[in-house]
Every structure is written in C-alpha cells, then in structure tokens.
Design an enzyme around this catalytic site. Structure first.
Site, PDB file in Angstrom:
ATOM      1  N   ARG A   1       0.812  -0.789  -0.468  1.00  0.00           N
ATOM      2  CA  ARG A   1      -0.017  -0.101   0.717  1.00  0.00           C
ATOM      3  C   ARG A   1       0.787   0.994   0.175  1.00  0.00           C
ATOM      4  O   ARG A   1       0.411   2.427   0.959  1.00  0.00           O
ATOM      5  CB  ARG A   1      -0.781   0.413   1.261  1.00  0.00           C
TER       6      ARG A   1
ATOM      7  N   ARG B   1      -3.714   6.344   1.491  1.00  0.00           N
ATOM      8  CA  ARG B   1      -3.779   7.875   1.747  1.00  0.00           C
ATOM      9  C   ARG B   1      -2.818   8.190   2.573  1.00  0.00           C
ATOM     10  O   ARG B   1      -2.996   9.652   3.529  1.00  0.00           O
ATOM     11  CB  ARG B   1      -5.205   7.653   2.547  1.00  0.00           C
TER      12      ARG B   1
ATOM     13  N   ARG C   1      -6.562  11.771  -5.582  1.00  0.00           N
ATOM     14  CA  ARG C   1      -7.814  11.465  -5.202  1.00  0.00           C
ATOM     15  C   ARG C   1      -9.949  11.920  -5.045  1.00  0.00           C
ATOM     16  O   ARG C   1      -9.890  11.829  -5.570  1.00  0.00           O
ATOM     17  CB  ARG C   1      -7.798  10.151  -3.882  1.00  0.00           C
TER      18      ARG C   1
ATOM     19  N   ASP D   1      -6.761  -2.868  -7.541  1.00  0.00           N
ATOM     20  CA  ASP D   1      -7.345  -3.482  -6.056  1.00  0.00           C
ATOM     21  C   ASP D   1      -7.746  -4.790  -5.971  1.00  0.00           C
ATOM     22  O   ASP D   1      -7.710  -4.917  -7.139  1.00  0.00           O
ATOM     23  CB  ASP D   1      -8.534  -2.291  -5.711  1.00  0.00           C
TER      24      ASP D   1
ATOM     25  N   TYR E   1     -14.985 -11.950  -0.284  1.00  0.00           N
ATOM     26  CA  TYR E   1     -15.979 -10.535  -0.246  1.00  0.00           C
ATOM     27  C   TYR E   1     -17.155 -10.676  -0.905  1.00  0.00           C
ATOM     28  O   TYR E   1     -17.912  -9.974  -0.903  1.00  0.00           O
ATOM     29  CB  TYR E   1     -14.622  -9.206  -1.012  1.00  0.00           C
TER      30      TYR E   1
END
Ligand code: CP3
Length: 354
Positions: free
Chosen positions: A27, A31, A40, A77, A154
């Site tokens: 990652r 963020r 973003r 992703d 998921y």
C-alpha cells in the site's frame, strides 16, 4: 529484453546476490501521502482512481518520487475481478469495500463466469503499460491479484470486516458450491495475472489476506490448493526475463512449509513470525518478503532503525530477502517515517551482502 537500472528486487526474489536488501511497502501509494489524497479528490473517488490509467499511473509514481524504493506496485485493487464479474463493487465512505450483489443463491453461483481481462479489465492492462512507460526501467513493476479464497470472502460476505460466517457456512455445508466459486475465481486470477505480465508486470504477488482465518485442513483445501493452481498456470517468463511470484498469506506462519511447496518464488510474511525461524524452515526453497509491524512507523526514527536492524540481523547474511511491512501501511503513518524506514534498510543492510 529490457535493461532495468535497478533490478535488485528481482534478483532478491530469485535469491541471486545483491548489494543491499531491496525494499518496498505494501500500500505504498495510499492515504498516508497528501499528494495521493489530492489526486483522489481530483478523480472523485477511489474506484475512479483505479479505473482511469492516467490517475492510476500518477499515484503509482508518487511514493517513488518521495523515496528511493526498489519497486513500484500497480495501483489498483484486488476487488477488480469480482467487479468485472458483475457483482457491483462500491466503496461506502469510511466503510471499506461492498458489493451490491453478493453471491448467495446457487443459481447465481452456477452462472458465474471468468471475465476476459482484455475486455472487462482493460483499464488495468492500460494502467500497467502506461506505468511501465513512465517508469522508464528505473525499477521493476509488481502486478498483483487477490487469492481466490480472499476474493471469495468479499464476494460471499458482500463486504469486509465480517466474522466470515457466510463463507464458512458455505465451506462446511456446501463445499461443492464454494469449490465452484474458487475454481472460476482461480481461472480468472490466472488469466488476469498473465494479462498483467503480458502488459509489462515484472513480478507478481498474490494477496491471501484472509487465508489465515481457516483451519489447518481448510487452508490446504480452500486456499492453498487454488493458489497452486494459479502458479501452475502462470507465465514464468516474458520478454526473455523470469517473472518471480510472491504468495502472501496473512496469518500463514504455521503453514510456511506447505506454502513454500506451492511453486512460488517467494513468501510474504506478516509480522507475527520471526524471520530467522522462517528462513530456517523454508529459506532453502524460497525468498522471503517482510516483515516489519506497520505500527513501528508510529514510533521515532531511532526506534524504526532499531526494529529494521533486528529484522535484517534475524534474516542474516546473503540474498533472498526483500524488506517490506508485514501488512499494508496505515493511512495514519507520517510520511517521514516511511523515509526513515527505506533509508535505514538501504544503509543498514549493506553489511549483510558482500
Ligand atoms: O500496495 C499498493 O500501493 C497497491 C495498491 C493496493 C490497494 N489495495 C489500494 C487501495 C493493493 C495491493 C491493494 C490490495 C487489497 N485490497 C487487499 C489485499 C492486501 C491487504 O491489504 O490485505 C485487500 C484485502 C483489498 C480490499 C480493500 N481495498 C479494502 C479492504 C480497502 C479498504 C481499506 C481501507 O483502509 O479503508 C480497499 C481500498 C483501498 N485499496 C485503498 C487503497 C489505497 C484505500 C482507498 C481510498 O483511497 O479510500
């Protein structure tokens, strides 16, 4: 043939000699970087960032502009595959990923098909080629996918942050249905990773984030088995170069021997295992990637350097180690901590390579 200016990561993954221990961070584009948050905001939301190759290229490059990282990782992703299968991926602000149509009914499960990466995931392949062009052979580009089991979590739960009740109910009550989902997903992942390799990915990593929630035997049957299937179908060479593969099962420390037999070149380690022990157990077979607790980055530069040194010392002399975090970097990490980490790995590791 492409001549990389810095191929330290690829050599370490293949256990060839290097001058220092290469480092990248799971990652690494995310963020915690203010410039990521700006891009973003321009894109609108996270999915629009992933689906636009210009934006995806821009954020992939951001951590490389700040730090002397030894690899870039495709900005995307793992949930692009279930999205391409038509499950309706969305991100509710602050709640993580969700699916509009989770897989529950047998009829829906039986009609699941593997997406064609050249069509349904073309935006990912376009991002890979554009990133490769922008990288201009500075460092290798890592492609990735989720493991079939992690994707199925998921797809069946319909969201993250659950107790895995739906998927585990299916695993014990209707293993045939879960196997059906995993088979199609494994085929999808194989096609997807091969398409990334053809588009320019120079190493690939399979993220098995949730394999560690399974029992010993269920892990073998429902997670590892499908990763093996993918590794068997993976292109091992492209453009005259070997394409190393990494398998990361979070919480997989108990099963290192069987994961090392899966056909991958390297194992990703979370922070719960001592890397010296991991090397003793499987270091003759595979390279190791890891395994600093990402929470160390909330401490001071001195403590970060001490914790880095511990891992380097535990791994010991010689090649076959790629430094990384034991899981993704937290969004609350001060960017200066990542700088401290990367510089510490580079300077402190030289003495272990001669
Ligand atoms: O490593 C990199 O820099 C490449 C990019 C990358 C992302 N996700 C970007 C991302 C990679 C390799 C992933 C993998 C991924 N995605 C995994 C496996 C690795 C892991 O962390 O265990 C998983 C389980 C996912 C699914 C996913 N995507 C979750 C659970 C979330 C929410 C996480 C959170 O912290 O809110 C995402 C969103 C996501 N994927 C973000 C990023 C940068 C944050 C999205 C944002 O900007 O809001």
């Amino acid at each position: 043939m492409t001549k990389l200016k810095n191929d330290t990561l690829l050599r370490a993954l293949l256990k060839q000699p290097t001058e220092y221990t290469p480092v990248w961070m799971m990652r690494q584009a995310g963020r915690y970087l203010p410039e990521y948050n700006k891009t973003r905001a321009r894109a609108g939301d996270f999915l629009s960032l992933c689906k636009n190759p210009d934006f995806a290229t821009e954020v992939t490059m951001q951590p490389l502009e700040r730090y002397s990282l030894d690899a870039a990782i495709l900005f995307s992703d793992i949930l692009t595959i279930p999205d391409a299968m038509g499950l309706g991926l969305y991100f509710a602000e602050g709640e993580g990923p969700k699916f509009e149509r989770p897989l529950r009914e047998e009829r829906e499960i039986r009609s699941l098909t593997a997406p064609d990466p050249a069509v349904h995931l073309k935006y990912v392949m376009d991002a890979v080629s554009q990133i490769r062009k922008t990288l201009d052979n500075q460092v290798p580009l890592i492609g990735f996918s989720g493991s079939p089991f992690t994707l199925a979590c998921y797809m069946i739960e319909g969201r993250g942050g659950t107790d895995f009740r739906q998927i585990k109910t299916m695993l014990y009550k209707r293993p045939d249905l879960l196997h059906h989902i995993l088979n199609i997903t494994a085929q999808s992942v194989t096609d997807y990773l091969n398409a990334q390799i053809e588009s320019g990915a120079q190493a690939v990593m399979i993220f098995d984030t949730w394999g560690g929630v399974l029992s010993h035997s269920a892990y073998q049957e429902f997670s590892l088995r499908y990763m093996k299937q993918i590794l068997t179908g993976l292109k091992r060479e492209h453009d005259g170069e070997r394409i190393p593969s990494v398998v990361f099962t979070k919480g997989g420390g108990l099963w290192l021997e069987s994961i090392a037999e899966s056909g991958c070149d390297a194992l990703g380690l979370d922070w719960t295992i001592n890397i010296a022990e991991a090397r003793n157990r499987v270091g003759h077979k595979v390279a190791l990637q890891g395994n600093l607790d990402p929470a160390v980055l909330f401490s001071t530069p001195e403590i970060i350097a001490t914790e880095v040194e511990k891992i380097l010392k535990d791994y010991g002399s010689g090649s076959g180690h790629v430094f990384n975090l034991g899981h993704g970097i937290s969004q609350f990490t001060p960017p200066e901590s990542a700088l401290t980490l990367i510089n510490a790995v580079h300077s402190l590791s030289k003495k272990y390579h001669s």
